[in-house]
Design an enzyme around this catalytic site. Structure first.
Site, PDB file in Angstrom:
ATOM      1  N   SER A   1      -2.921  -9.235   7.956  1.00 44.61           N
ATOM      2  CA  SER A   1      -2.354  -7.897   8.000  1.00 44.61           C
ATOM      3  C   SER A   1      -1.622  -7.654   9.435  1.00 44.61           C
ATOM      4  CB  SER A   1      -3.456  -6.737   8.095  1.00 44.61           C
ATOM      5  OG  SER A   1      -3.117  -5.482   8.542  1.00 44.61           O
TER       6      SER A   1
ATOM      7  N   ASP B   1       0.747  -1.135   0.003  1.00 42.72           N
ATOM      8  CA  ASP B   1      -0.039  -0.004   0.065  1.00 42.72           C
ATOM      9  C   ASP B   1       0.890   1.128  -0.010  1.00 42.72           C
ATOM     10  OD1 ASP B   1      -2.505  -1.281  -0.330  1.00 42.72           O
ATOM     11  OD2 ASP B   1      -2.882  -1.407   2.006  1.00 42.72           O
TER      12      ASP B   1
ATOM     13  N   ASP C   1      -5.586   3.909  12.516  1.00 40.62           N
ATOM     14  CA  ASP C   1      -4.509   4.474  12.617  1.00 40.62           C
ATOM     15  C   ASP C   1      -4.503   5.781  11.708  1.00 40.62           C
ATOM     16  OD1 ASP C   1      -2.929   2.776  13.882  1.00 40.62           O
ATOM     17  OD2 ASP C   1      -2.580   1.525  12.126  1.00 40.62           O
TER      18      ASP C   1
HETATM   19  N1  ARG Z   1      -6.246  -2.653  16.069  1.00 42.05           N
HETATM   20  C1  ARG Z   1      -4.999  -2.509  16.346  1.00 42.05           C
HETATM   21  C2  ARG Z   1      -5.013  -0.633  16.678  1.00 42.05           C
HETATM   22  O1  ARG Z   1      -5.980  -0.125  16.392  1.00 42.05           O
HETATM   23  C3  ARG Z   1      -3.735  -2.371  15.516  1.00 42.05           C
HETATM   24  C4  ARG Z   1      -4.015  -2.291  14.208  1.00 42.05           C
HETATM   25  C5  ARG Z   1      -2.870  -2.692  13.494  1.00 42.05           C
HETATM   26  N2  ARG Z   1      -2.854  -2.791  12.176  1.00 42.05           N
HETATM   27  C6  ARG Z   1      -2.709  -4.013  11.532  1.00 42.05           C
HETATM   28  N3  ARG Z   1      -2.669  -3.953  10.366  1.00 42.05           N
HETATM   29  N4  ARG Z   1      -2.678  -5.332  12.341  1.00 42.05           N
HETATM   30  O2  ARG Z   1      -4.128  -0.351  17.509  1.00 42.05           O
END
Ligand code: ARG
Length: 403
Positions: free
Chosen positions: A177, A16, A126
């Site tokens: 992911s 990405d 994020d």
């Molecule tokens: N759900 C967690 C958070 O919002 C981790 C997200 C991280 N991304 C991933 N691709 N696993 O902090």
């Protein structure tokens, strides 16, 4: 005519963010894409990532070592705040975002960029953390978010990349992911999207499967000074070394795995797997020491404010006013959190087996003891209970007469 001339893009080396480079240039008319990759102790080789950005068309490719500020200024405050989102997730990913945003803004200033960019999608947390942090730190900087707007599926993104000379992800494509840094790993997507499907062993990397954990229990002693862990098993460690050692110890006993349904900022529930061995061990020990060293009312208030602290960090409000105010409270309480906690690590569990504090213990043996050293005035309890129970007696009496 473009949306910006010079853009600093937060870069991970993944598909990405790699596709963001030609996309920004070709679709949005950006002249210079400068990438910034952060070293947060994730263990990736940074040099190939740096080169990959150049191959994808970046005019400059920067990497920055953020490990020390990450642990000292973000992880340690989270330990002091016992920060567990929804009572469980120690924010290993969330804590990194305001730091990356801060550095991104600094780099943008250094190179004279008129925008920053990130490759977050439109349904994660994020994007919220980056956008809010950047807006707070640099309201004049534009934030470009190609992956939120291009509307391409994963396959289309890979195909777009291939047309621009970005190789498709090699090896057998992992369906997961994954986000990782020194604090741990978060894993989502693929078969995990079915909340009934047990996480396959292959998703874990820093915690041992139960079948490989030692049969013998291992005791560890963690020393805290002003709420910060400073030594393990008699060895003084700087913050980064402390996290590494706590990860190693807890991870080897299979401690620190989480499987949870989590409420994202954008309103959806998602299934998340985490492994954050060291952070969870240190928070558990820290909580225990607070039970010995903080007054009951402070402790109760702190437990409520900790939830708010965790919520606001999760929700991307690191640079907001509540965070600032809560930090004042947290810091003041932590002056008293000095001492040692002993835990027994065995087969996926850390169990507190002792706690002590020479400087700050509020545990008074002559008060607590049932032995001959007892100095508590037992008879004083009668008058206390007479008044304490008065409202209950009056209410109970009124219930009897009215029925
Ligand atoms: N759900 C967690 C958070 O919002 C981790 C997200 C991280 N991304 C991933 N691709 N696993 O902090």
């Amino acid at each position: 005519m473009g949306r910006a001339n010079k853009v600093v893009l937060a870069y991970s080396g993944g598909v990405d963010t790699s596709v963001c480079i030609p996309y920004l240039k070709q679709e949005w008319g950006v002249e210079d894409v400068i990438t910034f990759a952060a070293d947060l102790g994730q263990g990736d080789e940074l040099e190939p990532i740096r080169q990959k950005a150049l191959d994808a068309g970046a005019s400059q490719s920067l990497v920055g070592d953020l490990i020390q500020p990450f642990i000292e200024d973000f992880a340690f405050p989270a330990i002091r705040a016992n920060a567990l989102y929804e009572g469980r997730y120690p924010l290993s990913t969330a804590l990194a975002r305001p730091l990356i945003a801060r550095r991104l803004v600094e780099v943008a200033r250094e190179v004279g960029a008129d925008a920053v960019a990130h490759g977050c999608t439109g349904k994660g947390n994020d994007q919220v953390r980056f956008d809010v942090a950047i807006a707070a730190l640099a309201p004049d900087l534009k934030v470009l978010t190609p992956a939120r707007e291009w509307g391409m599926s994963r396959e289309e993104t890979i195909a777009y990349g291939e047309r621009c000379g970005i190789p498709a992800p090699v090896s057998k494509k992992s369906p997961y992911s994954i986000d990782l840094n020194l604090l741990g790993r978060s894993i989502e997507a693929g078969p995990l999207e079915d909340p009934m499907v047990a996480p396959p062993e292959e998703v874990f990397a820093i915690t041992s499967p139960m079948s490989e954990t030692p049969d013998a229990a291992e005791d560890v002693e963690i020393v805290f000074d002003a709420g910060n862990p400073v030594a393990i098993n008699g060895q003084n460690l700087d913050p980064v070394a402390m996290i590494r050692e706590a990860n190693r110890l807890a991870g080897s006993h299979g401690i620190g795995r989480l499987d949870m349904i989590e409420n994202r900022v954008v309103g959806i529930k998602s299934r998340e797997i985490y492994e954050t061995p060291g952070l969870l061990l240190l928070i558990q020990a820290h909580q225990e020491l607070e039970s010995l060293t903080l007054a009951a009312d402070v402790l109760r208030s702190k437990r409520q404010l900790e939830m708010q602290w965790a919520d606001l960090v999760y929700q991307g409000l690191w640079f907001g006013p509540l965070k600032d105010a809560l930090d004042g409270f947290m810091d003041r309480t932590q002056q008293h959190v000095n001492g040692v906690v002993r835990l027994r690590l065995h087969k996926g569990n850390a169990t507190v087996i002792g706690r002590g504090s020479i400087r700050s213990s509020l545990y008074v043996p002559e008060m607590a003891s049932y032995g001959s050293e007892d100095t508590f005035d037992h008879r004083a309890a009668e008058g206390f209970i007479y008044i304490w129970g008065l409202p209950t007696r009056l209410w109970a009496a009124s219930q009897r007469t009215s029925s």
